[in-house]
Design a protein around this motif. Structure first.
Motif, short mmCIF file in Angstrom:
data_model
loop_
_atom_site.label_atom_id
_atom_site.label_comp_id
_atom_site.label_asym_id
_atom_site.label_seq_id
_atom_site.Cartn_x
_atom_site.Cartn_y
_atom_site.Cartn_z
N LEU A 152 0.86 -1.32 -0.14
CA LEU A 152 0.11 0.09 0.04
C LEU A 152 1.07 1.24 -0.02
O LEU A 152 1.78 1.53 0.90
CB LEU A 152 -0.89 -0.16 1.38
N VAL A 153 0.71 2.16 -1.03
CA VAL A 153 1.56 3.06 -1.20
C VAL A 153 0.88 4.43 -1.61
O VAL A 153 -0.25 4.44 -2.18
CB VAL A 153 2.56 3.02 -2.26
N CYS A 154 0.99 5.60 -0.82
CA CYS A 154 0.49 6.85 -1.16
C CYS A 154 0.94 7.38 -2.55
O CYS A 154 1.86 7.44 -2.52
CB CYS A 154 0.92 7.84 -0.01
N PRO A 155 -0.30 7.46 -3.24
CA PRO A 155 0.13 7.90 -4.69
C PRO A 155 0.72 9.42 -4.95
O PRO A 155 1.32 9.66 -5.95
CB PRO A 155 -0.94 7.80 -5.45
N LYS A 156 0.40 10.27 -3.68
CA LYS A 156 0.77 11.66 -3.78
C LYS A 156 1.91 11.79 -2.76
O LYS A 156 1.59 11.84 -1.44
CB LYS A 156 -0.33 12.70 -3.66
N GLN A 157 3.29 11.86 -2.98
CA GLN A 157 4.28 11.77 -2.23
C GLN A 157 4.61 13.39 -2.22
O GLN A 157 4.58 14.27 -2.90
CB GLN A 157 5.49 11.05 -2.62
N THR A 158 5.47 13.86 -1.05
CA THR A 158 5.97 15.41 -1.02
C THR A 158 7.32 15.48 -0.88
O THR A 158 7.98 16.36 -0.72
CB THR A 158 5.11 15.94 0.22
N ALA A 165 13.26 7.06 -4.06
CA ALA A 165 13.72 5.59 -3.50
C ALA A 165 12.77 4.81 -3.31
O ALA A 165 12.94 3.56 -3.94
CB ALA A 165 14.19 5.80 -2.12
N LEU A 166 11.45 5.07 -3.13
CA LEU A 166 10.29 4.26 -3.06
C LEU A 166 9.84 3.81 -4.43
O LEU A 166 9.72 2.62 -4.47
CB LEU A 166 9.14 5.17 -2.52
N THR A 167 9.68 4.59 -5.28
CA THR A 167 9.50 3.92 -6.68
C THR A 167 10.43 3.15 -7.44
O THR A 167 10.16 2.18 -7.86
CB THR A 167 9.01 5.20 -7.65
N GLU A 197 0.72 -3.44 -12.74
CA GLU A 197 1.32 -3.18 -11.34
C GLU A 197 2.47 -1.99 -11.93
O GLU A 197 2.67 -1.05 -11.25
CB GLU A 197 2.12 -4.13 -10.68
N GLU A 198 3.12 -2.15 -13.11
CA GLU A 198 4.03 -1.02 -13.54
C GLU A 198 3.13 0.46 -13.64
O GLU A 198 3.64 1.52 -13.40
CB GLU A 198 4.61 -1.26 -14.82
N GLN A 199 1.99 0.23 -14.22
CA GLN A 199 1.11 1.59 -14.32
C GLN A 199 1.03 2.21 -12.97
O GLN A 199 0.87 3.41 -12.75
CB GLN A 199 -0.20 1.20 -14.90
N PHE A 200 0.70 1.43 -11.99
CA PHE A 200 0.44 1.93 -10.72
C PHE A 200 1.74 2.81 -9.99
O PHE A 200 1.77 3.88 -9.54
CB PHE A 200 0.16 0.80 -9.53
N VAL A 206 5.41 13.14 -6.98
CA VAL A 206 6.06 13.96 -5.83
C VAL A 206 5.86 15.36 -6.21
O VAL A 206 6.47 15.98 -7.36
CB VAL A 206 7.35 13.36 -5.60
N ASN A 207 5.06 16.21 -5.53
CA ASN A 207 4.78 17.38 -5.57
C ASN A 207 4.16 17.70 -7.13
O ASN A 207 4.61 18.65 -7.66
CB ASN A 207 6.12 18.26 -5.51
N GLY A 208 3.33 16.79 -7.39
CA GLY A 208 2.55 16.89 -8.92
C GLY A 208 3.28 16.54 -9.97
O GLY A 208 2.90 16.44 -10.98
N GLN A 209 4.76 15.88 -9.86
CA GLN A 209 5.38 15.55 -10.87
C GLN A 209 5.72 14.13 -10.79
O GLN A 209 5.71 13.38 -9.73
CB GLN A 209 6.64 16.35 -10.96
N PRO A 210 5.79 13.34 -11.89
CA PRO A 210 6.01 11.64 -11.74
C PRO A 210 7.12 11.60 -10.96
O PRO A 210 8.33 12.13 -11.16
CB PRO A 210 6.28 11.56 -13.09
N ALA A 211 7.14 10.62 -9.95
CA ALA A 211 8.29 10.17 -9.05
C ALA A 211 9.10 9.38 -9.80
O ALA A 211 10.43 8.98 -9.40
CB ALA A 211 7.75 9.73 -8.05
N PHE A 212 8.68 8.64 -11.05
CA PHE A 212 9.38 7.65 -11.57
C PHE A 212 9.61 7.88 -13.12
O PHE A 212 9.05 7.06 -13.90
CB PHE A 212 9.12 6.27 -11.26
N PRO A 213 10.05 8.97 -13.55
CA PRO A 213 10.05 9.43 -14.90
C PRO A 213 10.84 8.50 -15.67
O PRO A 213 11.76 7.73 -15.25
CB PRO A 213 10.64 10.66 -15.03
N GLY A 214 10.68 8.36 -17.04
CA GLY A 214 11.63 7.79 -18.05
C GLY A 214 11.42 6.28 -18.25
O GLY A 214 11.95 5.55 -19.01
N LYS A 215 10.26 5.81 -17.63
CA LYS A 215 10.02 4.62 -17.76
C LYS A 215 8.52 4.33 -18.68
O LYS A 215 7.56 5.19 -18.37
CB LYS A 215 9.66 3.81 -16.46
#
Length: 215
Positions: A152-158, A165-167, A197-200, A206-215
């Motif tokens: 279980l992961v919060c989708p909106k990180q700050t 690290a999480l993603t 699951e990759e889509q999740f 993080v602050n409105g921007q993708p936390a795991f870009p480039g994938k």
């Protein structure tokens, strides 16, 4: 009795004892109990109508014990007993296990491959958020008493560093980390679930921007 006609019919040639079956179950709230009773609910209409499923249920008979270790201890101390524990615990403690007849009518020894097969059978009908139970699955190779483990992961990180690290940890666990599952006595996530699951992971920001870009 262990020599009940229905048990004897499934075990031809076996000299079964004329002894009472001693049932051992979890006394504490347990996801293992939820999986086991969900299977009984799916496989038996009488159970479904009376006892149902959950992390705790009102067991009609048996000895209650806390945790896998408690159940295993009661099994060792009570001749002619039967109970349920997590597969990893059974393997690591070399506990004898029973083959279970699956939905296809095949007796299946519990294994990681059987759990993966069960999950794979439910992939086409899985809900979008992947909240599903994989008990009593279709398919000759599927072990019928199986369950998913969720993160279980919060989708909106700050926090930028934590989000990165999480993603990346989640992505690693979904890909390279799968190679370690078998050695830890856990089943691999079937390929039919990986893309979903990759889509999740890609939806985490993080602050409105993708936390795991480039994938």
């Amino acid at each position: 009795k262990w020599n009940d006609a229905k048990i004897a019919a499934a075990n031809p040639g076996v000299n079964l004892p004329n002894e009472d079956i001693v049932v051992v179950h979890r006394a504490d709230g347990s996801g293992t109990t939820d999986i086991f009773t969900s299977y009984l609910t799916a496989a038996n209409s009488k159970w479904a109508g009376q006892i149902k499923s959950g992390t705790t249920v009102n067991w009609p008979v048996g000895i209650g014990a806390n945790g896998n270790a408690g159940v295993a201890g009661e099994l060792k101390n009570n001749p002619y007993s039967i109970g349920y524990v997590e597969l990893a615990y059974a393997n690591q403690n070399k506990l004898p296990v029973a083959d279970v007849k699956n939905k296809a009518g095949k007796f299946i020894t519990p294994s990681n491959a059987g759990v993966t097969a069960a999950a794979n059978a439910f992939a086409p009908t899985a809900s979008a958020d992947l909240r599903l139970k994989i008990v009593n699955a279709d398919g000759e190779a599927a072990y019928p008493i199986a369950g998913m483990t969720w993160v279980l992961v919060c989708p909106k990180q700050t926090d930028q560093a934590k989000a990165v690290a999480l993603t990346r940890l989640l992505w690693w666990g979904l890909h390279e980390g799968q190679a370690y599952n078998e050695g830890l006595d856990y089943a691999k996530v079937p390929d039919t679930f990986i893309a979903k699951e990759e889509q999740f992971i890609q939806q985490i920001t993080v602050n409105g921007q993708p936390a795991f870009p480039g994938k």
